[in-house]
Design a protein around this motif. Sequence first.
Motif, PDB file in Angstrom:
ATOM      1  N   GLU A  18      91.024 -38.211  80.321  1.00  0.00           N
ATOM      2  CA  GLU A  18      89.348 -38.209  79.526  1.00  0.00           C
ATOM      3  C   GLU A  18      89.748 -39.256  78.486  1.00  0.00           C
ATOM      4  N   ASP A  19      89.628 -40.625  78.688  1.00  0.00           N
ATOM      5  CA  ASP A  19      89.682 -41.422  77.952  1.00  0.00           C
ATOM      6  C   ASP A  19      88.821 -41.480  76.783  1.00  0.00           C
ATOM      7  N   GLU A  20      87.349 -41.348  77.138  1.00  0.00           N
ATOM      8  CA  GLU A  20      86.166 -41.361  76.009  1.00  0.00           C
ATOM      9  C   GLU A  20      86.485 -40.232  74.991  1.00  0.00           C
ATOM     10  N   ALA A  21      86.873 -38.998  75.313  1.00  0.00           N
ATOM     11  CA  ALA A  21      87.006 -37.874  74.321  1.00  0.00           C
ATOM     12  C   ALA A  21      88.279 -38.322  73.562  1.00  0.00           C
ATOM     13  N   ALA A  22      89.395 -38.737  74.251  1.00  0.00           N
ATOM     14  CA  ALA A  22      90.715 -39.031  73.567  1.00  0.00           C
ATOM     15  C   ALA A  22      90.515 -40.181  72.559  1.00  0.00           C
ATOM     16  N   THR A  23      89.604 -41.239  72.888  1.00  0.00           N
ATOM     17  CA  THR A  23      89.397 -42.342  71.819  1.00  0.00           C
ATOM     18  C   THR A  23      88.849 -41.751  70.733  1.00  0.00           C
ATOM     19  N   ARG A  24      87.646 -40.767  70.900  1.00  0.00           N
ATOM     20  CA  ARG A  24      86.799 -40.309  69.948  1.00  0.00           C
ATOM     21  C   ARG A  24      87.776 -39.570  68.962  1.00  0.00           C
ATOM     22  N   ALA A  25      88.755 -38.760  69.488  1.00  0.00           N
ATOM     23  CA  ALA A  25      89.593 -37.933  68.688  1.00  0.00           C
ATOM     24  C   ALA A  25      90.377 -38.945  67.856  1.00  0.00           C
ATOM     25  N   ALA A  26      90.724 -40.107  68.224  1.00  0.00           N
ATOM     26  CA  ALA A  26      91.726 -41.157  67.657  1.00  0.00           C
ATOM     27  C   ALA A  26      91.182 -41.711  66.708  1.00  0.00           C
ATOM     28  N   ILE A  27      89.812 -41.901  66.900  1.00  0.00           N
ATOM     29  CA  ILE A  27      88.910 -42.426  65.558  1.00  0.00           C
ATOM     30  C   ILE A  27      88.794 -41.523  64.413  1.00  0.00           C
ATOM     31  N   TRP A  28      88.826 -40.240  64.768  1.00  0.00           N
ATOM     32  CA  TRP A  28      88.480 -38.853  63.498  1.00  0.00           C
ATOM     33  C   TRP A  28      90.015 -39.039  62.810  1.00  0.00           C
ATOM     34  N   VAL A  29      91.137 -39.184  63.836  1.00  0.00           N
ATOM     35  CA  VAL A  29      92.575 -39.087  62.808  1.00  0.00           C
ATOM     36  C   VAL A  29      92.559 -40.296  62.166  1.00  0.00           C
ATOM     37  N   ARG A  30      92.314 -41.592  62.700  1.00  0.00           N
ATOM     38  CA  ARG A  30      92.509 -42.623  61.743  1.00  0.00           C
ATOM     39  C   ARG A  30      91.576 -42.639  60.308  1.00  0.00           C
ATOM     40  N   ALA A  31      90.536 -42.050  60.583  1.00  0.00           N
ATOM     41  CA  ALA A  31      89.643 -41.867  59.540  1.00  0.00           C
ATOM     42  C   ALA A  31      90.205 -41.103  58.154  1.00  0.00           C
ATOM     43  N   HIS A  32      91.308 -40.407  58.814  1.00  0.00           N
ATOM     44  CA  HIS A  32      91.950 -39.117  57.805  1.00  0.00           C
ATOM     45  C   HIS A  32      93.355 -39.930  57.410  1.00  0.00           C
ATOM     46  N   GLN A  33      93.720 -41.136  57.497  1.00  0.00           N
ATOM     47  CA  GLN A  33      94.949 -41.788  57.308  1.00  0.00           C
ATOM     48  C   GLN A  33      94.784 -42.551  56.014  1.00  0.00           C
ATOM     49  N   ASP A  93      88.540 -28.537  80.774  1.00  0.00           N
ATOM     50  CA  ASP A  93      87.191 -28.253  80.703  1.00  0.00           C
ATOM     51  C   ASP A  93      86.749 -27.496  79.215  1.00  0.00           C
ATOM     52  N   TYR A  94      87.618 -26.635  78.983  1.00  0.00           N
ATOM     53  CA  TYR A  94      87.629 -25.770  77.752  1.00  0.00           C
ATOM     54  C   TYR A  94      87.943 -26.606  76.587  1.00  0.00           C
ATOM     55  N   LEU A  95      88.762 -27.629  76.498  1.00  0.00           N
ATOM     56  CA  LEU A  95      89.001 -28.539  75.405  1.00  0.00           C
ATOM     57  C   LEU A  95      87.664 -29.509  75.154  1.00  0.00           C
ATOM     58  N   LEU A  96      87.151 -29.973  76.172  1.00  0.00           N
ATOM     59  CA  LEU A  96      85.990 -31.156  76.307  1.00  0.00           C
ATOM     60  C   LEU A  96      84.977 -30.310  75.611  1.00  0.00           C
ATOM     61  N   ASP A  97      84.703 -28.964  75.713  1.00  0.00           N
ATOM     62  CA  ASP A  97      83.494 -28.230  75.240  1.00  0.00           C
ATOM     63  C   ASP A  97      83.766 -27.849  73.755  1.00  0.00           C
ATOM     64  N   LEU A  98      85.012 -27.782  73.430  1.00  0.00           N
ATOM     65  CA  LEU A  98      85.543 -27.557  71.772  1.00  0.00           C
ATOM     66  C   LEU A  98      85.346 -28.784  71.055  1.00  0.00           C
ATOM     67  N   GLN A  99      85.319 -29.942  71.793  1.00  0.00           N
ATOM     68  CA  GLN A  99      85.388 -31.263  70.858  1.00  0.00           C
ATOM     69  C   GLN A  99      84.409 -31.172  69.909  1.00  0.00           C
ATOM     70  N   LYS A 100      84.255 -31.510  68.980  1.00  0.00           N
ATOM     71  CA  LYS A 100      82.992 -31.598  67.901  1.00  0.00           C
ATOM     72  C   LYS A 100      82.253 -32.853  67.874  1.00  0.00           C
ATOM     73  N   THR A 101      81.198 -33.114  67.615  1.00  0.00           N
ATOM     74  CA  THR A 101      80.410 -34.569  67.653  1.00  0.00           C
ATOM     75  C   THR A 101      81.193 -35.530  66.967  1.00  0.00           C
ATOM     76  N   ASP A 102      81.808 -35.303  66.157  1.00  0.00           N
ATOM     77  CA  ASP A 102      82.552 -36.393  65.326  1.00  0.00           C
ATOM     78  C   ASP A 102      83.883 -36.692  65.863  1.00  0.00           C
ATOM     79  N   GLY A 103      84.429 -36.005  67.027  1.00  0.00           N
ATOM     80  CA  GLY A 103      85.508 -36.344  67.880  1.00  0.00           C
ATOM     81  C   GLY A 103      86.569 -35.303  67.603  1.00  0.00           C
TER      82      GLY A 103
END
Length: 537
Positions: free
Chosen positions: A300-315, A262-272
Motif C-alpha cells: 500500500e505505497d500511497e498510504a505508507a508514503t502519506r504516513a511517512a510524510i506525517w512522521v517527517r513533519a514531527h522530526q 482494509d481496517y488500517l486503510l480505513d483508520l488512516q486520517k486525511t493527513d496521513g
Amino acid sequence: MTTQVRRAVALAGAGALAAGLTLALPITAAHAATDARPAALGATWLAAQPVDGLVTVKSEFNGQVSEFVDQGLSIDVALALKAAGGQDATVTEIRDAVAAEVAAGRYIQGDEYGFTEPFDFVQVGHYAGATAKTLTAATELGADPRDFGGVDLVAALEARVTASGRIADDSSYGDYANVVGQSFAVRGLGATDSTATAAVTDFLLLQQCDNGGFRLNFNSQDAGCTDPAEATTDATSGALKALDSLDSSDPDVVAAIEEGTDYLLDLQKTDGSFGGGATTEGANANSTGLAGSVLAELGEDEAATRAAIWVRAHQLTGIDACEPGTGAEAGAIAYNDDDLTAAAQDGIGDLERGIYVRSAAQALPLLTLAPAAEGTLGVQGKNGYLAGGSRTAVTLTGVAAGERVCVVGGKAAVTATGPGTATVTLPASTGVRTLTLVTADDSAETTVSVLGKAKLKVKAAKAAVKKGKKNKVTVTGLAAGEKVKLKLGKKAVAKGTANAKGTFKAKVKAPKKAGKVKLQATGQFANRKGATTFRVR
C-alpha cells in the motif's frame, strides 16, 4: 490449519507487557524517489540514546524520580537502527547487552517476591511477551536463538505456549501476555521453524475482530474477538507483520491479511497519520510508524508514503532559529503535535526522553520512505513594495513533503512544513530585507522591499493661486518608484509614481472656492503621508 513458514526478513518487538512494538523492515515499497536525510538524521539521534547498549528510562511518581533499564525498548532501538542502516556497531552493542541481561536472569524472567511483609521470595517468573520479542530480535540481529545469553529462546518460548496456542506468562504477578506478544511469537517461532508455529498462528487469527482489526488483550476463555471495538491500530499492525512473514498460502491467513489491511486503510486520517487504541486515539508517531511500515510491506505505497510524510513533519531539525538550543536533538521524532511544539521550544527533558526514544524506535523505519524534494531549493517573496510590519506570504520550492524548514529575516523566525507558502511578518522599518529559507543542511535567500512609516514632505510652488489655476506641487521622501496620490480636501487630484530620487511632481488645479485648502500626499501605504496648505483667491 497448516502454515508454510519462511525465514522472516523483517521483525517486530514487544516488551513483557507488550506496550512497545517495532516493525524493523527494511521497507521495499515502490514509490517515487526518496530522501535519505530524515532516516539518517533520526538514526544518528537514536543511536546516541543507549548507554553501553541499553536504554535507561526515567520516571516520576509522587515527586520521586526513578530510572530503570528498559531492555524491550533497547531491542526496539536496535531493530529500528538495523532497518534504517548505517549503525551496525550500535546494533551489535545493543544485541550483546540484551544477551547479557538475559544471561543475568533479567527481562525474559525475574525473581518474584510478595507484596507484603516479609516480602518473601515466591518464584522465578517467566514472561512470554519478552521471550517472544527477544527470540525475534535474536534471529533478526544475527545471534543464535538457541544460545542467546546462554538461553535456548526457542525452547523457552515453546514452554510458554498453552494447548490452545496462546502464549502465557508463568508469574505470581499475573498473566500479562497479549496479542502483541502473540504476534512476536508467530514471527520468532516461524523464523526458527518451530513446530509450535501453527498453533500460535491459529490463536493469533482468533484475535481478529469482525472489522478486520486485531484486539490487544486476550480473554480468560482463550476465545476469539467478539467486540470490534476492541481492535487497535498497533495490535493490528503487529499481527499483520507477523502473518505476512509466514508467506503462507493458507486461505485463512490470506483473508486475515486482506481484512486487516482494509481496517488500517480505513483508520488512516486525511493527513496521513494514525491514532492508536482507546487511550491513544489521537494522531501519534508510534501508531503512524507501525501502521505505515506494515502497509508499505503489504504494497500500500500511497498510504505508507502519506504516513511517512506525517512522521517527517514531527522530526526535530535542530535549526537554531526556529528550534533554539535543540541541535543535539536533531533527528528526534515527537509523539504528537503538542510534544513537537514543546521540544522545539524547550528541548527534551530527562523525564520525557523515553517517549521520544520510543517514538523514534517505532517510526524511524518508515522515514526510509520519505519522498525527496522536487526542484531546486528556493524562496520567493512578492514583487514590489511591501508594507513594513505587514504579514506576507513567501513561496517555498525544493522542499520535501513533510520537511520542517525555517524562514528567517522577518520580525520573527517562522517554521514551515513542506513546499508551498510560509507567512512572514516583515520588519517595520524601510529597507531591502533578506529572507532566508533554512533547512537542516542547506539554505536559500530572496529579498523583499519594505516601506515603513514615513512623513513625506509636500511643497506647493505658490502660497496662493487664483481660482481654477494650477499650482505646482513637489513631494519628496518617497522611495524610488513608489506609488503616490494627492488629495485636495477629500478630492483626488493627482496620482503617479516617484522618480529614481524619490520625488513626485504634479500640477494641481485650485478649486473654484476661495479660502485655505489642504493638500495631502499619501505614498504606497497609509502610514506614509504628508501635507501642506495654500490659499485660493
